[in-house]
Scaffold this motif. Structure first.
Motif, PDB file in Angstrom:
ATOM      1  N   GLU A  97      81.917  -1.611  70.562  1.00  0.00           N
ATOM      2  CA  GLU A  97      83.073  -1.069  70.964  1.00  0.00           C
ATOM      3  C   GLU A  97      83.821  -2.123  72.336  1.00  0.00           C
ATOM      4  OE1 GLU A  97      84.163   3.450  70.097  1.00  0.00           O
ATOM      5  OE2 GLU A  97      82.227   3.138  71.239  1.00  0.00           O
ATOM      6  N   ASP A  98      82.633  -3.023  72.818  1.00  0.00           N
ATOM      7  CA  ASP A  98      82.847  -4.042  73.720  1.00  0.00           C
ATOM      8  C   ASP A  98      83.175  -5.279  73.234  1.00  0.00           C
ATOM      9  OD1 ASP A  98      82.795  -5.486  75.972  1.00  0.00           O
ATOM     10  OD2 ASP A  98      80.850  -4.953  76.657  1.00  0.00           O
ATOM     11  N   SER A  99      84.430  -5.873  73.441  1.00  0.00           N
ATOM     12  CA  SER A  99      84.729  -7.061  72.834  1.00  0.00           C
ATOM     13  C   SER A  99      84.217  -8.313  73.224  1.00  0.00           C
ATOM     14  CB  SER A  99      86.593  -7.322  73.058  1.00  0.00           C
ATOM     15  OG  SER A  99      86.766  -7.335  74.486  1.00  0.00           O
ATOM     16  N   SER A 100      83.564  -8.187  74.607  1.00  0.00           N
ATOM     17  CA  SER A 100      82.768  -9.257  75.365  1.00  0.00           C
ATOM     18  C   SER A 100      81.363  -9.325  74.776  1.00  0.00           C
ATOM     19  CB  SER A 100      82.896  -9.048  76.733  1.00  0.00           C
ATOM     20  OG  SER A 100      82.033  -7.927  77.141  1.00  0.00           O
ATOM     21  N   ALA A 148      73.713 -11.390  71.699  1.00  0.00           N
ATOM     22  CA  ALA A 148      72.547 -11.424  73.066  1.00  0.00           C
ATOM     23  C   ALA A 148      72.826  -9.892  73.525  1.00  0.00           C
ATOM     24  CB  ALA A 148      72.934 -12.400  74.247  1.00  0.00           C
ATOM     25  N   GLU A 149      73.844  -9.288  73.656  1.00  0.00           N
ATOM     26  CA  GLU A 149      74.151  -7.979  74.193  1.00  0.00           C
ATOM     27  C   GLU A 149      73.709  -6.897  73.115  1.00  0.00           C
ATOM     28  OE1 GLU A 149      76.414 -10.797  76.299  1.00  0.00           O
ATOM     29  OE2 GLU A 149      76.475 -10.168  74.205  1.00  0.00           O
ATOM     30  N   PHE A 150      73.860  -7.150  71.940  1.00  0.00           N
ATOM     31  CA  PHE A 150      73.113  -6.447  70.974  1.00  0.00           C
ATOM     32  C   PHE A 150      71.554  -6.286  71.322  1.00  0.00           C
ATOM     33  CE2 PHE A 150      76.237  -6.386  67.217  1.00  0.00           C
ATOM     34  CZ  PHE A 150      77.380  -5.959  67.979  1.00  0.00           C
ATOM     35  N   CYS A 151      70.689  -7.499  71.320  1.00  0.00           N
ATOM     36  CA  CYS A 151      69.468  -7.645  71.469  1.00  0.00           C
ATOM     37  C   CYS A 151      69.166  -6.943  72.829  1.00  0.00           C
ATOM     38  CB  CYS A 151      69.122  -8.959  71.560  1.00  0.00           C
ATOM     39  SG  CYS A 151      69.049  -9.840  69.787  1.00  0.00           S
ATOM     40  N   GLU A 152      69.828  -7.097  73.844  1.00  0.00           N
ATOM     41  CA  GLU A 152      69.621  -6.505  75.208  1.00  0.00           C
ATOM     42  C   GLU A 152      69.451  -4.992  74.995  1.00  0.00           C
ATOM     43  OE1 GLU A 152      70.674  -6.696  79.711  1.00  0.00           O
ATOM     44  OE2 GLU A 152      72.392  -7.370  78.249  1.00  0.00           O
ATOM     45  N   THR A 153      70.358  -4.369  74.364  1.00  0.00           N
ATOM     46  CA  THR A 153      70.556  -3.055  74.190  1.00  0.00           C
ATOM     47  C   THR A 153      69.572  -2.597  73.349  1.00  0.00           C
ATOM     48  OG1 THR A 153      73.213  -3.080  74.062  1.00  0.00           O
ATOM     49  CG2 THR A 153      71.966  -1.152  73.017  1.00  0.00           C
ATOM     50  N   VAL A 154      68.835  -3.050  72.122  1.00  0.00           N
ATOM     51  CA  VAL A 154      67.983  -2.260  71.602  1.00  0.00           C
ATOM     52  C   VAL A 154      66.621  -2.774  72.336  1.00  0.00           C
ATOM     53  CG1 VAL A 154      66.527  -2.823  69.401  1.00  0.00           C
ATOM     54  CG2 VAL A 154      69.145  -2.792  69.288  1.00  0.00           C
ATOM     55  N   VAL A 155      66.354  -3.889  73.022  1.00  0.00           N
ATOM     56  CA  VAL A 155      65.099  -4.162  73.523  1.00  0.00           C
ATOM     57  C   VAL A 155      65.180  -3.110  74.890  1.00  0.00           C
ATOM     58  CG1 VAL A 155      63.773  -5.909  75.044  1.00  0.00           C
ATOM     59  CG2 VAL A 155      64.893  -6.497  72.981  1.00  0.00           C
ATOM     60  N   LYS A 207      77.820 -17.160  60.494  1.00  0.00           N
ATOM     61  CA  LYS A 207      78.505 -16.331  61.223  1.00  0.00           C
ATOM     62  C   LYS A 207      78.845 -15.091  60.259  1.00  0.00           C
ATOM     63  CE  LYS A 207      81.426 -19.996  63.377  1.00  0.00           C
ATOM     64  NZ  LYS A 207      82.817 -20.542  63.693  1.00  0.00           N
ATOM     65  N   PRO A 208      78.710 -13.945  61.090  1.00  0.00           N
ATOM     66  CA  PRO A 208      78.989 -12.669  60.021  1.00  0.00           C
ATOM     67  C   PRO A 208      80.141 -12.920  59.267  1.00  0.00           C
ATOM     68  CG  PRO A 208      78.140 -12.053  62.188  1.00  0.00           C
ATOM     69  CD  PRO A 208      78.466 -13.718  62.267  1.00  0.00           C
ATOM     70  N   GLY A 209      81.241 -13.353  59.789  1.00  0.00           N
ATOM     71  CA  GLY A 209      82.481 -13.458  59.101  1.00  0.00           C
ATOM     72  C   GLY A 209      82.637 -14.398  58.030  1.00  0.00           C
ATOM     73  N   ASP A 210      81.627 -15.213  57.856  1.00  0.00           N
ATOM     74  CA  ASP A 210      81.322 -16.284  56.620  1.00  0.00           C
ATOM     75  C   ASP A 210      80.363 -15.665  55.758  1.00  0.00           C
ATOM     76  OD1 ASP A 210      83.009 -17.995  57.946  1.00  0.00           O
ATOM     77  OD2 ASP A 210      81.470 -19.093  58.788  1.00  0.00           O
ATOM     78  N   TRP A 211      79.901 -14.595  55.819  1.00  0.00           N
ATOM     79  CA  TRP A 211      78.557 -14.104  54.951  1.00  0.00           C
ATOM     80  C   TRP A 211      79.185 -13.700  53.685  1.00  0.00           C
ATOM     81  CZ3 TRP A 211      77.916  -9.305  52.770  1.00  0.00           C
ATOM     82  CH2 TRP A 211      76.555  -9.241  52.026  1.00  0.00           C
ATOM     83  N   SER A 222      83.516  -6.084  68.868  1.00  0.00           N
ATOM     84  CA  SER A 222      82.539  -7.086  69.384  1.00  0.00           C
ATOM     85  C   SER A 222      82.628  -8.388  68.964  1.00  0.00           C
ATOM     86  CB  SER A 222      81.225  -6.543  69.094  1.00  0.00           C
ATOM     87  OG  SER A 222      80.777  -6.038  67.811  1.00  0.00           O
ATOM     88  N   GLY A 223      82.259  -9.131  69.752  1.00  0.00           N
ATOM     89  CA  GLY A 223      82.468 -10.824  69.426  1.00  0.00           C
ATOM     90  C   GLY A 223      81.727 -11.496  68.670  1.00  0.00           C
TER      91      GLY A 223
END
Length: 218
Positions: free
Chosen positions: A39-42, A46-53, A99-103, A142-143
């Motif tokens: 829910e964070d557009s920024s 990297a932020e996903f990984c940081e959250t999980v770690v 890119k996920p959008g290209d998958w 998210s971005g």
């Protein structure tokens, strides 16, 4: 005792795993269920990984289970931490730099026609669980959608692809083709649709814990 790290899919939350968690803890395992900052557009990979770690902390004997769109995040954790096993569940399997959008176009995905969102995602899920699901979904703003997947190669971690035979969103034939094309592997299969965590939590826990046995994984 293993530590199962459960990574939700697009628009999801920790609630998506709430029926599976007691099945795993009841078998003596630890469970970590992070909520990605979708829910964070920024926020991006990297932020996903940081959250999980950060959620994992000092835990060890890690088994990362990534559902659907979580397939883009699970391998990143396996690249950063000493992961015992990576399990991709009805997954989007990325390629380096994709890119996920290209998958979707890259894999030749064609969405099901004439099915409601409930029919696509929740076939086989008890009606009372489906009725509660909408309250736990989140807007994904998210971005990372237009961010190249950052790994140069698949992490050198044992990887299983596990699919639901009745998945209507990512049909089994499509998943078999993508798994063969991108990982050179044939998926393991289980009864159920896209939301296996909600429709078949016991059977899913049996399969996941079975992978930990020396002869497991069939």
């Amino acid at each position: 005792m293993a530590t199962f790290v459960l990574i939700h899919g697009g628009g999801g939350s920790a609630w998506d795993w709430h029926l599976l968690v007691p099945e795993l803890t009841g078998r003596g395992h630890d469970v970590v269920v992070p909520e990605l900052p979708i829910e964070d557009s920024s926020a991006g990979f990297a932020e996903f990984c940081e959250t999980v770690v950060n959620a994992i902390g000092g835990r060890g004997d890690l088994v990362v289970v990534a559902h659907s769109y979580g397939g883009f995040t699970g391998p990143l954790i396996a690249d950063k931490l000493p992961v015992r096993l990576l399990v991709l569940l009805n997954p989007m399997i990325p390629r380096p730099g994709e890119k996920p959008g290209d998958w979707w176009d890259n894999t030749g995905y064609r969405g099901p026609e004439g099915l409601s969102e409930q029919q696509q995602f929740f076939n086989g899920v008890p009606a009372d669980v489906v009725a509660r699901a909408a309250a736990h979904g989140r807007d994904q703003v998210s971005g990372e959608w237009n961010e190249p997947w950052p790994l140069d190669a698949w992490p050198r971690v044992p990887t299983k692809v596990l699919i639901g035979r009745e998945d209507r969103f990512f049909p089994a034939d499509f998943q078999r083709r993508v798994a063969a094309d991108r990982l050179g592997t044939a998926p393991d299969e289980i009864d159920g649709g896209h939301a296996l965590t909600l429709s078949h939590p016991k059977q899913l826990a049996d399969r996941l814990t079975g992978y930990l046995r020396p002869a497991g994984g069939g």
